[in-house]
Design a protein around this motif. Structure first.
Motif, mmCIF file in Angstrom:
data_model
loop_
_atom_site.group_PDB
_atom_site.id
_atom_site.type_symbol
_atom_site.label_atom_id
_atom_site.label_comp_id
_atom_site.label_asym_id
_atom_site.label_seq_id
_atom_site.Cartn_x
_atom_site.Cartn_y
_atom_site.Cartn_z
ATOM 1 N N ASP A 83 -5.253 9.475 0.000
ATOM 2 C CA ASP A 83 -5.949 8.199 -0.045
ATOM 3 C C ASP A 83 -4.926 7.073 -0.050
ATOM 4 N N LYS A 95 0.845 -1.192 0.000
ATOM 5 C CA LYS A 95 0.000 0.000 0.000
ATOM 6 C C LYS A 95 0.884 1.246 0.000
ATOM 7 N N ASP A 100 -1.885 0.742 -8.265
ATOM 8 C CA ASP A 100 -2.738 1.823 -8.744
ATOM 9 C C ASP A 100 -1.958 3.092 -9.061
ATOM 10 N N LYS A 143 -3.748 3.627 -1.202
ATOM 11 C CA LYS A 143 -4.063 2.837 -2.378
ATOM 12 C C LYS A 143 -3.127 1.639 -2.513
ATOM 13 N N ASP A 185 -1.443 8.082 -1.738
ATOM 14 C CA ASP A 185 -1.506 9.102 -2.773
ATOM 15 C C ASP A 185 -1.467 10.462 -2.078
#
Length: 298
Positions: free
Chosen positions: A191, A179, A197, A193, A182
């Motif tokens: 966030d 993880k 991603d 992510k 962002d």
């Protein structure tokens, strides 16, 4: 031990490793292996940019807009990053710490962080550097709440790892994290992510190329994890820790010849989000340890 504009400069040696640590910021000024740079060095008599090798406490990274709320009360801390409007890297990076111990391969520095506007808590802090011929450099950051109120706390350290100051663009970076946060234009976390991603999946190791990275990673392996740089010849530098977060920065402002790898007890803006924020009760202490090691192919 000599005196410089960065305070006391202490030389540590063990096997092929040599380290210089300085008392201002309880910082790592340089680390070499067989005479080659393992961390990007700085001149102790010159004001450095980029928080090279400094200890970061009582928070790492940024507090967004330099403000947070604690027990219903707004706290404002010094805004020291004009570009983002944030409070960056805590309150002790420019403090001249006291050297309480030094010998040929280890040194400990300490400081008292008194209650102040924006952080009305009292901490005893110390940093110990210990050099091993087999394992490299161990860095332990210790804090104890010596006040009468629970204190929010987080810490990190800011080494820039390098392989002899070569360009990182042709190097392989490995970050075993699933993880990543962002961020917005202020570099504030937005966030959490999956690494895929944001095209920041370095779990299996991949060439950095021209990619710019300045992100906080988490979902790291249980126990200890390792972030590493490896050049085309097979030489490598690694940072090993069990901290729940690590900030990785591709060193764009330093010419991309080193990568900042910062083990963190909490993510950016944890004083606002509460994510992995440590709350030290009166008399409670906490320590974080990480290692920097090199394996150079001659």
């Amino acid at each position: 031990m000599t005196r410089t504009l960065s305070g006391h400069d202490i030389t540590l040696r063990a096997g092929a490793y040599t380290a210089h640590v300085v008392s201002v910021g309880a910082a790592l000024a340089s680390l070499t292996f067989n005479g080659r740079d393992v961390t990007l060095p700085f001149n102790p008599n010159v004001l450095t940019k980029g928080y090279f090798g400094k200890t970061l406490a009582p928070w790492p990274n940024r507090i967004t807009e330099a403000t947070y709320t604690w027990n219903g009360e707004r706290m404002d801390v010094p805004r020291n990053e004009i570009e983002t409007g944030a409070a960056l890297h805590g309150l002790v990076s420019w403090t001249d710490w006291t050297v309480v111990h030094s010998d040929s391969d280890s040194a400990t520095m300490s400081t008292f962080l008194p209650p102040q506007y924006g952080y009305p808590f009292a901490l005893d802090l110390s940093v110990t550097y210990a050099l091993s011929a087999e394992r490299g450099l161990s860095i332990t950051i210790y804090a104890k709440n010596v006040g009468s109120e629970p204190a929010p706390y987080g810490c990190s350290h800011h080494p820039y790892i390098t392989i002899g100051q070569q360009s990182i663009d042709a190097m392989t970076l490995t970050v075993p994290a699933g993880k990543v946060f962002d961020v917005d234009k202020r570099l504030a976390p937005v966030d959490l992510k999956d690494v895929e991603d944001l095209d920041l999946d370095f779990r299996s190791g991949r060439l950095i190329g021209s990619q710019s990275v300045d992100h906080a990673f988490t979902e790291l392996p249980d126990g200890t994890w390792q972030v590493s740089l490896c050049d085309e010849g097979g030489s490598s530098v690694s940072v090993t820790s069990d901290a729940p977060w690590v900030q990785v920065y591709s060193g764009d402002q330093q010419g991309r010849i080193a990568t900042a790898v910062e083990p963190m007890t909490c993510p950016p803006d944890a004083f606002n989000s509460g994510i992995d924020l440590i709350v030290l009760e009166p008399g409670e202490d906490y320590s974080m340890t990480f290692m920097i090691s090199a394996d150079f192919v001659e």
